[in-house]
Scaffold this motif. Structure first.
Motif, mmCIF file in Angstrom:
data_model
loop_
_atom_site.group_PDB
_atom_site.id
_atom_site.type_symbol
_atom_site.label_atom_id
_atom_site.label_comp_id
_atom_site.label_asym_id
_atom_site.label_seq_id
_atom_site.Cartn_x
_atom_site.Cartn_y
_atom_site.Cartn_z
ATOM 1 N N THR A 106 37.135 96.534 77.184
ATOM 2 C CA THR A 106 36.848 96.593 78.626
ATOM 3 C C THR A 106 37.088 95.233 79.286
ATOM 4 O O THR A 106 37.660 95.145 80.376
ATOM 5 C CB THR A 106 35.367 96.966 78.868
ATOM 6 O OG1 THR A 106 35.055 98.085 78.071
ATOM 7 C CG2 THR A 106 35.107 97.278 80.322
ATOM 8 N N THR A 116 40.672 94.400 79.781
ATOM 9 C CA THR A 116 41.198 95.106 80.955
ATOM 10 C C THR A 116 40.802 94.380 82.244
ATOM 11 O O THR A 116 41.619 94.220 83.155
ATOM 12 C CB THR A 116 40.685 96.563 80.981
ATOM 13 O OG1 THR A 116 41.169 97.213 79.809
ATOM 14 C CG2 THR A 116 41.156 97.303 82.214
ATOM 15 N N LEU A 117 39.542 93.917 82.308
ATOM 16 C CA LEU A 117 39.100 93.181 83.497
ATOM 17 C C LEU A 117 39.936 91.916 83.676
ATOM 18 O O LEU A 117 40.371 91.588 84.788
ATOM 19 C CB LEU A 117 37.606 92.826 83.393
ATOM 20 C CG LEU A 117 36.625 94.000 83.326
ATOM 21 C CD1 LEU A 117 35.184 93.499 83.332
ATOM 22 C CD2 LEU A 117 36.845 94.968 84.489
ATOM 23 N N ALA A 173 43.003 91.282 82.494
ATOM 24 C CA ALA A 173 44.378 91.629 82.845
ATOM 25 C C ALA A 173 44.475 92.016 84.325
ATOM 26 O O ALA A 173 45.433 91.648 85.022
ATOM 27 C CB ALA A 173 44.874 92.769 81.960
ATOM 28 N N THR A 174 43.464 92.705 84.809
ATOM 29 C CA THR A 174 43.467 93.124 86.220
ATOM 30 C C THR A 174 43.351 91.904 87.133
ATOM 31 O O THR A 174 44.051 91.797 88.148
ATOM 32 C CB THR A 174 42.306 94.109 86.478
ATOM 33 O OG1 THR A 174 42.388 95.183 85.532
ATOM 34 C CG2 THR A 174 42.379 94.684 87.884
ATOM 35 N N LEU A 195 35.130 90.381 88.953
ATOM 36 C CA LEU A 195 35.562 90.756 87.598
ATOM 37 C C LEU A 195 35.286 89.667 86.569
ATOM 38 O O LEU A 195 35.183 89.937 85.382
ATOM 39 C CB LEU A 195 37.075 91.045 87.575
ATOM 40 C CG LEU A 195 37.621 92.225 88.376
ATOM 41 C CD1 LEU A 195 39.137 92.259 88.303
ATOM 42 C CD2 LEU A 195 37.062 93.531 87.852
#
Ligand SMILES: Nc1ncnc2c1ncn2[C@@H]1O[C@H](COP(=O)(O)OP(=O)(O)OP(=O)(O)O)[C@@H](O)[C@H]1O
Ligand SMILES: [Mg+2]
Lengths: 133, 123
Positions: A34, A37-38, A40-41, A110
């Protein structure tokens, strides 16, 4: 410790490359998926801001250590026009380009740490950190 | 990386195969708006299962895609948003408001069947 990477940001394909590098390093350091992903975003938002507002820049992605904490720091920098009003730019919904205006405030949400330096002479540098859980 | 668009009955199905650049997404949006007319499609499914990042630009482009195809007479449903991606989207503040979503392709098809039936005049 894993190596740092610098991704030059010139085209929208570099945005994808930068966020993939971020995810790679996060995975290598054992981040939960998770959080990868945060990260990368967040990188994606910063990279696209560089392209949209400054045209060119670079993104440094590096492992950091503090005591027994391990994390990743990302430095997104450009020599573009800078941000005139930083508090305004950090507000949800503020955009000078007809965007959603969620990039900068969203990245702050994030990440664990967020630092923005910007002025018209030197451009913009955003430094973010995410610690491994 | 061009996204293949398949025609299945009255629907168009776009299955994203790999990470997309901003430009790829814009191409997908425009291609679907055009093909809805060309194939007289009533529904569009965009499968984003493989996307590991959905940032503000991607969200906005998908929302525009849904609105454009609706103006062309077809309903769009986005399927396959991964749980982690959904979590990141919520943190960013991206809601995809006004855009229909479904868990996967099967649910997406069922959704379109129901939705397009609600408008009998559109057959
Ligand atoms: N690197 C940069 N150089 C100059 N100005 C910037 C830069 N990054 C952001 N800004 C300014 O800050 C504003 C807010 O940025 P933010 O990323 O939050 O929203 P946006 O890019 O407008 O929209 P979104 O990211 O939601 O698509 C931008 O509209 C722009 O004016
Ligand atoms: Mg932005």
């Amino acid at each position: 410790m894993a190596n740092e990477a610098v991704v030059t940001i010139n085209t929208d394909a570099d945005v994808v490359a930068a966020r993939q590098k971020g995810r790679e390093l996060a995975t290598e350091l054992g981040f939960v998926s998770t959080d990868s992903t945060l990260l990368a975003t967040a990188i994606s938002e910063l990279a696209r801001n560089i392209i949209r507002y400054a045209k060119h820049g670079e993104i440094l992605i590096a492992p950091v250590q503090s005591g027994d904490r391990v994390g990743i720091t990302v430095v997104a920098r450009d020599k573009g026009p800078g941000i005139a009003n930083i508090p305004l730019a950090m507000q949800d919904g503020f955009s000078t380009s007809g965007g959603l205006g969620l990039g900068l405030p969203g990245v702050k949400r994030l990440m664990d740490e967020f630092h923005l330096v910007s002025d018209a002479n030197t451009g913009t540098t955003v430094t973010i950190k995410k610690w491994k859980r | 990386m061009e996204v293949p668009i398949l025609k299945q009955g009255l629907y168009l199905i776009a299955s994203i195969q790999a990470a997309l650049s901003d430009l790829d997404l814009v191409h997908l949006r425009d291609a679907l708006a055009e093909k809805v007319g060309k194939f007289r499609a009533r529904g569009v499914i965009v499968d984003v299962t493989v996307l590991d990042v959905m940032d503000s630009f991607a969200s906005r482009t998908l929302r525009d895609l849904a609105h454009m195809t609706r103006l062309r007479g077809a309903e769009t449903v986005i399927v396959g948003i991964q749980p982690e991606v959904a979590f990141a989207m919520v943190q960013l503040g991206l809601t995809l408001e006004g855009v229909d979503t479904a868990l996967d392709l099967e649910e997406g098809l069922a959704f379109l069947d129901k939705k397009t039936k609600r408008h009998p005049s559109r057959g």
